[in-house]
Design an enzyme around this catalytic site. Structure first.
Site, mmCIF file in Angstrom:
data_model
loop_
_atom_site.group_PDB
_atom_site.id
_atom_site.type_symbol
_atom_site.label_atom_id
_atom_site.label_comp_id
_atom_site.label_asym_id
_atom_site.label_seq_id
_atom_site.Cartn_x
_atom_site.Cartn_y
_atom_site.Cartn_z
ATOM 1 N N ASP A 287 61.173 -5.009 52.385
ATOM 2 C CA ASP A 287 61.171 -3.593 52.730
ATOM 3 C C ASP A 287 59.717 -3.260 53.097
ATOM 4 O O ASP A 287 58.810 -3.508 52.294
ATOM 5 C CB ASP A 287 61.631 -2.790 51.494
ATOM 6 C CG ASP A 287 61.744 -1.310 51.792
ATOM 7 O OD1 ASP A 287 60.971 -0.792 52.632
ATOM 8 O OD2 ASP A 287 62.600 -0.662 51.163
ATOM 9 N N TYR B 200 61.143 12.056 63.989
ATOM 10 C CA TYR B 200 60.903 10.740 64.603
ATOM 11 C C TYR B 200 59.727 10.828 65.588
ATOM 12 O O TYR B 200 58.812 9.999 65.557
ATOM 13 C CB TYR B 200 62.180 10.300 65.320
ATOM 14 C CG TYR B 200 62.077 9.016 66.106
ATOM 15 C CD1 TYR B 200 61.921 7.790 65.480
ATOM 16 C CD2 TYR B 200 62.175 9.035 67.504
ATOM 17 C CE1 TYR B 200 61.857 6.605 66.217
ATOM 18 C CE2 TYR B 200 62.122 7.856 68.237
ATOM 19 C CZ TYR B 200 61.963 6.647 67.590
ATOM 20 O OH TYR B 200 61.904 5.482 68.321
HETATM 21 P P1 NAD Z 1 66.914 -0.649 65.099
HETATM 22 O O1 NAD Z 1 67.293 0.538 64.296
HETATM 23 O O2 NAD Z 1 67.943 -1.316 65.912
HETATM 24 O O3 NAD Z 1 66.283 -1.756 64.132
HETATM 25 C C1 NAD Z 1 65.356 -1.422 63.131
HETATM 26 C C2 NAD Z 1 65.436 -2.483 62.075
HETATM 27 O O4 NAD Z 1 64.531 -2.097 61.042
HETATM 28 C C3 NAD Z 1 66.830 -2.619 61.440
HETATM 29 O O5 NAD Z 1 67.259 -3.958 61.496
HETATM 30 C C4 NAD Z 1 66.620 -2.126 60.012
HETATM 31 O O6 NAD Z 1 67.407 -2.840 59.064
HETATM 32 C C5 NAD Z 1 65.140 -2.390 59.804
HETATM 33 N N1 NAD Z 1 64.570 -1.542 58.766
HETATM 34 C C6 NAD Z 1 64.823 -0.239 58.536
HETATM 35 N N2 NAD Z 1 64.132 0.183 57.463
HETATM 36 C C7 NAD Z 1 63.418 -0.882 57.015
HETATM 37 C C8 NAD Z 1 62.509 -1.073 55.947
HETATM 38 N N3 NAD Z 1 62.228 -0.095 55.101
HETATM 39 N N4 NAD Z 1 61.945 -2.293 55.804
HETATM 40 C C9 NAD Z 1 62.240 -3.310 56.675
HETATM 41 N N5 NAD Z 1 63.112 -3.192 57.667
HETATM 42 C C10 NAD Z 1 63.685 -1.983 57.869
HETATM 43 O O7 NAD Z 1 65.664 -0.251 65.982
HETATM 44 P P2 NAD Z 1 65.190 -0.872 67.372
HETATM 45 O O8 NAD Z 1 65.922 -0.156 68.423
HETATM 46 O O9 NAD Z 1 65.227 -2.336 67.331
HETATM 47 O O10 NAD Z 1 63.694 -0.324 67.406
HETATM 48 C C11 NAD Z 1 62.573 -1.098 67.106
HETATM 49 C C12 NAD Z 1 61.347 -0.253 67.340
HETATM 50 O O11 NAD Z 1 61.334 0.207 68.696
HETATM 51 C C13 NAD Z 1 61.274 1.013 66.479
HETATM 52 O O12 NAD Z 1 59.931 1.286 66.170
HETATM 53 C C14 NAD Z 1 61.789 2.090 67.406
HETATM 54 O O13 NAD Z 1 61.288 3.362 67.062
HETATM 55 C C15 NAD Z 1 61.237 1.623 68.718
HETATM 56 N N6 NAD Z 1 61.968 2.159 69.866
HETATM 57 C C16 NAD Z 1 63.243 1.780 70.117
HETATM 58 C C17 NAD Z 1 63.911 2.306 71.218
HETATM 59 C C18 NAD Z 1 65.325 1.919 71.544
HETATM 60 O O14 NAD Z 1 65.929 2.522 72.458
HETATM 61 N N7 NAD Z 1 65.911 0.938 70.864
HETATM 62 C C19 NAD Z 1 63.274 3.232 72.046
HETATM 63 C C20 NAD Z 1 61.990 3.629 71.729
HETATM 64 C C21 NAD Z 1 61.332 3.065 70.653
HETATM 65 N N1 SER Z 2 66.059 5.165 71.880
HETATM 66 C C1 SER Z 2 65.272 5.817 70.897
HETATM 67 C C2 SER Z 2 66.060 6.883 70.214
HETATM 68 O O1 SER Z 2 66.968 7.373 70.841
HETATM 69 C C3 SER Z 2 64.050 6.430 71.530
HETATM 70 O O2 SER Z 2 62.971 6.205 70.732
HETATM 71 O O3 SER Z 2 65.736 7.234 69.120
#
Ligand code: NAD
Ligand code: SER
Length: 320
Positions: free
Chosen positions: A52, A142
């Site tokens: 975590d 967020y």
């Molecule tokens: P996601 O929610 O699919 O994956 C996040 C992962 O983090 C999950 O597997 C979850 O189990 C893990 N997690 C949550 N809390 C935790 C903790 N306390 N300790 C360890 N692990 C933990 O997110 P994602 O889409 O893969 O996003 C990854 C990064 O990219 C994030 O910072 C997100 O803000 C950023 N982001 C994503 C998008 C998108 O469209 N997917 C867009 C903009 C930014």
């Molecule tokens: N795809 C992400 C969300 O919708 C953007 O950070 O939260």
């Protein structure tokens, strides 16, 4: 970059990015971690560590055990879930990030990469071709955590010489792992429903235009920035990157080219309010100039590839 730790590696982006790391740097050099224990067979070839990110001691043990010198910190709570539990979003996105930063300094981490998001923009930002530099006063927790992350990137770079890098990802579209509680999740769900039932009820309004990116571009952008020469970078944790922009209506029309009977209707919920103050498009000229960013996938290519791959996953007979 000799030993890479990926946090949040079971998420939408981590589960694809880490495999590209395996291919480039060798799976023995990529340590994947998540707070979840069920790896769903995603990482047969990697060392997996359950941790975590709010547990600084647990994180430190892993960094020491594997002599980590590069951290890709993906663990986070995304926008929609963050509005449902803002304190949890702050705790994981900021307390977790501060742990990673502290340990990066203490253990001389060579490079730290932390994604930012289009969620940094808000009602006072310029929302068409959103500039690299503009007013950033988001109205979601967020978004607040992401702006804070960007400011911390500048601060720790200047004060501690921490090589902190990050991209403001647009909404990411992919078929391997479902997105985890974001506002742009509709743009992935729509493919599953189009193929399974021929109908999708969208939680945003029909005209919500947002910047999006297909996963292969997301992975490539991340690696290009990660590997970029430090001296060429004028920004730290906040590069705008663009690929395509569309509304749910545009996406539905593109899907209809292959599934002519597909229908969409709209029941906007609280996520409409989140999307309302996100940009329709971004100006990514800094990323283009500093590390040569160029997108490859547009809406047409993304829709084709998603339909084929989601159909395969759902074992639905579908051909283009
Ligand atoms: P996601 O929610 O699919 O994956 C996040 C992962 O983090 C999950 O597997 C979850 O189990 C893990 N997690 C949550 N809390 C935790 C903790 N306390 N300790 C360890 N692990 C933990 O997110 P994602 O889409 O893969 O996003 C990854 C990064 O990219 C994030 O910072 C997100 O803000 C950023 N982001 C994503 C998008 C998108 O469209 N997917 C867009 C903009 C930014
Ligand atoms: N795809 C992400 C969300 O919708 C953007 O950070 O939260």
């Amino acid at each position: 970059m000799k030993k890479i730790l990926v946090t949040g590696a079971l998420g939408q982006i981590g589960s694809e990015l880490s495999h590209e790391f395996n291919a480039r740097y060798g799976n023995e050099n990529v340590i994947v971690s998540d707070v979840m224990v069920d790896t769903k067979g995603i990482y047969p070839e990697n060392v997996f560590e359950k941790v975590d990110v709010t547990d600084v001691d647990g994180l430190e043990k892993i960094i020491k055990r594997h002599n980590i010198d590069t951290i890709i910190h993906l663990a986070a709570i995304l926008s929609a879930r963050g509005e449902q539990d803002p304190e949890l979003a702050w705790h994981i996105n900021i307390d977790g990030l501060l742990n990673v930063i502290r340990l990066s300094i203490k253990h001389n981490i060579d490079r730290l990469m932390v994604p930012s998001s289009i969620a940094v923009f808000g009602p006072q930002s310029t929302l068409y071709n959103a500039p690299q530099e503009t007013i950033l006063k988001p109205n979601t927790m967020y978004g607040i955590t992401k702006v804070t992350g960007e400011l911390l990137a500048d601060y720790y770079y200047k004060k501690y010489n921490l090589d902190f890098r990050g991209i403001r990802y647009p909404g990411i579209i992919s078929h391997k792992t479902m997105p985890g509680g974001g506002t742009t999740d509709y743009a992935v769900e729509i493919f599953y429903e189009a193929l399974k039932t021929g109908h999708y009820t969208c939680f945003l309004s029909s005209e919500a235009c947002l910047p999006m990116m297909y996963m292969p571009d997301c992975v490539r952008a991340t690696i290009e920035l990660l590997e970029a020469d430090r001296t060429s970078l004028k920004h730290r944790g906040d590069y705008n990157v663009g690929a395509m922009s569309f509304t749910p209506e545009d996406q539905a029309a593109e899907i209809r080219k292959y599934l002519p009977n597909f229908t969409i209707d709209y029941q906007p919920d609280f996520r409409r309010e989140i999307a309302k103050y996100w940009p329709a498009s971004v100006d990514d000229s800094s990323a283009c100039a500093d590390w040569g960013w160029r997108p490859q996938y547009n809406l047409e290519m993304t829709v084709k590839d998603m339909l084929v791959n989601v159909a395969k996953k759902l074992e639905i007979d579908f051909k283009i």
